[in-house]
Design a protein around this motif. Structure first.
Motif, PDB file in Angstrom:
ATOM      1  N   GLU A 154       1.047  -0.850  -0.119  1.00  0.00           N
ATOM      2  CA  GLU A 154      -0.075  -0.431  -0.071  1.00  0.00           C
ATOM      3  C   GLU A 154       0.740   1.241  -0.090  1.00  0.00           C
ATOM      4  O   GLU A 154       0.699   2.471  -0.852  1.00  0.00           O
ATOM      5  CB  GLU A 154      -0.967   0.036   1.664  1.00  0.00           C
ATOM      6  CG  GLU A 154      -1.587   1.348   1.129  1.00  0.00           C
ATOM      7  CD  GLU A 154      -2.928   1.306   1.932  1.00  0.00           C
ATOM      8  OE1 GLU A 154      -3.941   1.449   2.526  1.00  0.00           O
ATOM      9  OE2 GLU A 154      -2.975  -0.065   2.724  1.00  0.00           O
ATOM     10  N   GLN A 199      -8.943  -5.945  -1.503  1.00  0.00           N
ATOM     11  CA  GLN A 199     -10.302  -4.662  -1.009  1.00  0.00           C
ATOM     12  C   GLN A 199      -8.833  -3.040  -0.550  1.00  0.00           C
ATOM     13  O   GLN A 199      -9.321  -2.444  -2.082  1.00  0.00           O
ATOM     14  CB  GLN A 199      -9.842  -4.858   0.532  1.00  0.00           C
ATOM     15  CG  GLN A 199     -11.157  -5.995   1.413  1.00  0.00           C
ATOM     16  CD  GLN A 199     -10.559  -6.104   2.988  1.00  0.00           C
ATOM     17  OE1 GLN A 199     -10.273  -6.432   3.531  1.00  0.00           O
ATOM     18  NE2 GLN A 199     -12.056  -5.835   3.429  1.00  0.00           N
ATOM     19  N   ARG A 233      -9.957  -2.133  -4.491  1.00  0.00           N
ATOM     20  CA  ARG A 233     -10.551  -1.568  -4.011  1.00  0.00           C
ATOM     21  C   ARG A 233     -10.288   0.183  -3.522  1.00  0.00           C
ATOM     22  O   ARG A 233     -10.561   1.208  -4.293  1.00  0.00           O
ATOM     23  CB  ARG A 233     -11.637  -2.467  -3.517  1.00  0.00           C
ATOM     24  CG  ARG A 233     -13.443  -0.656  -3.493  1.00  0.00           C
ATOM     25  CD  ARG A 233     -14.543  -1.751  -2.290  1.00  0.00           C
ATOM     26  NE  ARG A 233     -13.698  -2.688  -1.434  1.00  0.00           N
ATOM     27  CZ  ARG A 233     -14.822  -2.580   0.084  1.00  0.00           C
ATOM     28  NH1 ARG A 233     -16.128  -3.764  -0.991  1.00  0.00           N
ATOM     29  NH2 ARG A 233     -14.608  -3.401   1.022  1.00  0.00           N
ATOM     30  N   LYS A 234     -10.008   0.503  -2.815  1.00  0.00           N
ATOM     31  CA  LYS A 234      -9.467   1.364  -1.808  1.00  0.00           C
ATOM     32  C   LYS A 234      -9.065   2.202  -2.714  1.00  0.00           C
ATOM     33  O   LYS A 234      -9.006   3.543  -2.899  1.00  0.00           O
ATOM     34  CB  LYS A 234      -8.564   1.231  -0.912  1.00  0.00           C
ATOM     35  CG  LYS A 234      -8.083   2.050  -0.193  1.00  0.00           C
ATOM     36  CD  LYS A 234      -7.214   2.336   1.411  1.00  0.00           C
ATOM     37  CE  LYS A 234      -6.832   2.587   2.066  1.00  0.00           C
ATOM     38  NZ  LYS A 234      -5.871   2.423   3.397  1.00  0.00           N
ATOM     39  N   TYR A 235      -8.692   1.825  -3.967  1.00  0.00           N
ATOM     40  CA  TYR A 235      -7.235   2.829  -4.748  1.00  0.00           C
ATOM     41  C   TYR A 235      -8.172   2.897  -5.986  1.00  0.00           C
ATOM     42  O   TYR A 235      -7.252   3.581  -6.568  1.00  0.00           O
ATOM     43  CB  TYR A 235      -5.621   2.819  -4.172  1.00  0.00           C
ATOM     44  CG  TYR A 235      -5.100   3.311  -3.480  1.00  0.00           C
ATOM     45  CD1 TYR A 235      -5.027   4.073  -2.780  1.00  0.00           C
ATOM     46  CD2 TYR A 235      -4.700   2.008  -2.599  1.00  0.00           C
ATOM     47  CE1 TYR A 235      -4.069   4.502  -1.400  1.00  0.00           C
ATOM     48  CE2 TYR A 235      -4.668   2.293  -0.969  1.00  0.00           C
ATOM     49  CZ  TYR A 235      -4.432   3.551  -0.634  1.00  0.00           C
ATOM     50  OH  TYR A 235      -4.331   4.059   0.620  1.00  0.00           O
ATOM     51  N   SER A 236      -8.769   1.990  -5.966  1.00  0.00           N
ATOM     52  CA  SER A 236      -9.452   2.100  -7.502  1.00  0.00           C
ATOM     53  C   SER A 236      -8.854   1.319  -8.584  1.00  0.00           C
ATOM     54  O   SER A 236      -8.443   1.964 -10.251  1.00  0.00           O
ATOM     55  CB  SER A 236     -10.206   3.745  -8.322  1.00  0.00           C
ATOM     56  OG  SER A 236     -10.855   3.375  -7.181  1.00  0.00           O
ATOM     57  N   LYS A 290     -14.253  -0.659  -8.234  1.00  0.00           N
ATOM     58  CA  LYS A 290     -15.133   0.954  -7.670  1.00  0.00           C
ATOM     59  C   LYS A 290     -15.133   1.298  -6.787  1.00  0.00           C
ATOM     60  O   LYS A 290     -14.911  -0.627  -5.467  1.00  0.00           O
ATOM     61  CB  LYS A 290     -16.592   1.250  -8.308  1.00  0.00           C
ATOM     62  CG  LYS A 290     -16.522   1.322  -9.228  1.00  0.00           C
ATOM     63  CD  LYS A 290     -18.009   1.589  -9.968  1.00  0.00           C
ATOM     64  CE  LYS A 290     -18.089   1.955 -11.706  1.00  0.00           C
ATOM     65  NZ  LYS A 290     -17.480   1.072 -12.676  1.00  0.00           N
ATOM     66  N   GLN A 291     -15.164   1.749  -5.305  1.00  0.00           N
ATOM     67  CA  GLN A 291     -14.870   2.399  -4.030  1.00  0.00           C
ATOM     68  C   GLN A 291     -15.490   2.032  -3.685  1.00  0.00           C
ATOM     69  O   GLN A 291     -15.614   1.044  -2.573  1.00  0.00           O
ATOM     70  CB  GLN A 291     -14.063   3.766  -4.077  1.00  0.00           C
ATOM     71  CG  GLN A 291     -12.903   4.031  -4.697  1.00  0.00           C
ATOM     72  CD  GLN A 291     -12.078   5.380  -3.579  1.00  0.00           C
ATOM     73  OE1 GLN A 291     -13.359   5.949  -3.369  1.00  0.00           O
ATOM     74  NE2 GLN A 291     -11.583   5.730  -3.987  1.00  0.00           N
ATOM     75  N   ASN A 292     -17.080   1.633  -3.895  1.00  0.00           N
ATOM     76  CA  ASN A 292     -18.257   1.190  -3.375  1.00  0.00           C
ATOM     77  C   ASN A 292     -18.925   0.546  -4.546  1.00  0.00           C
ATOM     78  O   ASN A 292     -19.706   0.796  -4.756  1.00  0.00           O
ATOM     79  CB  ASN A 292     -19.035   2.671  -2.868  1.00  0.00           C
ATOM     80  CG  ASN A 292     -18.438   3.253  -1.783  1.00  0.00           C
ATOM     81  OD1 ASN A 292     -18.076   2.316  -0.419  1.00  0.00           O
ATOM     82  ND2 ASN A 292     -17.834   4.222  -1.611  1.00  0.00           N
ATOM     83  N   GLU A 293     -18.342  -0.719  -4.398  1.00  0.00           N
ATOM     84  CA  GLU A 293     -19.301  -1.516  -5.446  1.00  0.00           C
ATOM     85  C   GLU A 293     -20.877  -2.252  -6.057  1.00  0.00           C
ATOM     86  O   GLU A 293     -21.688  -1.385  -6.383  1.00  0.00           O
ATOM     87  CB  GLU A 293     -18.385  -2.620  -6.506  1.00  0.00           C
ATOM     88  CG  GLU A 293     -19.181  -2.941  -7.910  1.00  0.00           C
ATOM     89  CD  GLU A 293     -17.169  -3.615  -8.195  1.00  0.00           C
ATOM     90  OE1 GLU A 293     -16.281  -4.273  -7.029  1.00  0.00           O
ATOM     91  OE2 GLU A 293     -16.879  -3.738  -8.952  1.00  0.00           O
TER      92      GLU A 293
END
Length: 365
Positions: free
Chosen positions: A99, A166, A169-172, A257-260
């Motif tokens: 990260e 995860q 997703r956090k950083y697209s 996407k961050q909130n898929e």
């Protein structure tokens, strides 16, 4: 040749267009299933057309081997094993290193001083620099072409792979999985030919626990490919290369996407429920072990036997908690907080029964 042809076809399909992408590709499967062979092939060929950059993160090289030493537990007969084993802590630290690297790569964030970084940070940086990777703080041109980071490990639990998802997703970022399915006997045969083979029982245990991608049940595992390897005498026996290249290209075109969707919230709720159950189970197991050791002492068990008994009980506890943590005892259960639904109860009952059997083995031998 197959990889080169597939890459050329993909370049033609894309029309030579280039975009600033970063993707995380997880390789998973049993030891000696062929993951490292595939990883090296991808690392060598992906930088060719259509011009994807590629870096290989091999967990066996980035995680110190001594963290898997079973003697890491305390020497005292009543001392408990750590709640988080060293190997698991090392995996978390490696994810933290990844990260930090992504932050520097994507946002120009300065690199932390070694004292402020997770353990293994310098080793991680050396791996990246050794493969020619640079980031904004070092004059990087990484955004000029898509970059695939290949994570080479067993990743036999789905939860291990979900942690990487995860992060994507956090950083697209883009995310995909390559699962190498290989017969157990074939893996055992290959492993025995290695210079530092794993014990057969380790591979047998992993084969019982390994969780394949479930594309029907888990939306986050949609970008996955199961490759079957049956020929023990071939190093390049995977499903055709075009499928792999197509999967990577599709994942790049569709970053996470961050909130898929709501299924991700359900996964989070399930994780919270599992964590609560594990904590409850851990506390109850500790009390059972403490009382069992007290009873054994009252029965005048010899000190050497007491030590062996403590080791067996702590090992049993670790296995039970790991199964519970990975969801083996929580399948098809929801986190309903009522007096009739306690996912830890059945685990403790089974643990208590097996603990009693271990004690009887020493008393009646």
């Amino acid at each position: 040749a197959d990889f080169a042809a597939a890459l050329a076809a993909e370049e033609e399909r894309q029309g030579g267009a280039g975009r600033a992408w970063v993707g995380l590709c997880v390789l998973c499967g049993l030891p000696a299933a062929g993951k490292s062979t595939l990883a090296c092939a991808l690392h060598r060929l992906l930088p060719q057309r259509p011009g994807w950059a590629c870096a290989l993160l091999t967990y066996d090289e980035l995680i110190p081997p001594d963290v898997f030493d079973p003697r890491e537990a305390g020497a005292g007969p009543l001392e408990q094993s750590p709640l988080v084993p060293r190997w698991k802590q090392s995996r978390r630290e490696l994810l933290q290193c990844l990260e930090r690297f992504l932050r520097a790569l994507l946002g120009g964030e300065p690199l932390p001083a070694a004292a402020a970084a997770p353990p293994g940070w310098e080793r991680f940086l050396a791996c990246c620099r050794g493969q020619g990777l640079r980031w904004a703080a070092e004059g990087s041109a990484a955004a000029a072409r898509p970059l695939w980071l290949i994570l080479d490990d067993n990743f036999y639990y789905r939860s291990m792979r979900y942690e990487v998802y995860q992060l994507a997703r956090k950083y697209s970022l883009s995310f995909c999985q390559l699962f190498l399915e290989c017969p157990l006997e074939c893996c055992l045969q290959r492993n025995r030919l290695r210079s530092h083979p794993l014990p057969d029982q380790t591979i047998h245990l992993m084969a019982r626990k390994i969780e394949m991608p479930d594309l029907q049940k888990n939306a986050w595992e949609q970008n996955s490919l199961i490759l079957r390897s049956f020929d023990c005498n071939s190093e390049d026996n995977y499903a055709n290369a075009e499928q792999i290249i197509s999967l990577l290209a599709t994942a790049l075109e569709n970053p996470v996407k961050q909130n898929e969707e709501n299924t991700e919230e359900k996964e989070a709720d399930r994780a919270i429920c599992a964590a609560s159950a594990v904590h409850q189970a851990d506390q109850m197991c500790r009390r059972i072990i403490s009382q069992t050791m007290k009873d054994a002492k009252d029965k005048n068990m010899l000190p050497g036997e007491m030590k062996c008994l403590a080791e067996e009980l702590n090992k049993l506890k670790t296995e039970f908690l790991e199964d519970l943590r990975q969801g083996s005892n929580l399948k098809n259960q929801t986190c309903l907080q009522n007096q009739y639904s306690d996912p830890a109860t059945s685990v403790i009952s089974s643990f208590q029964h097996k603990a009693a059997n271990i004690v009887n083995k020493y008393i009646f031998k």
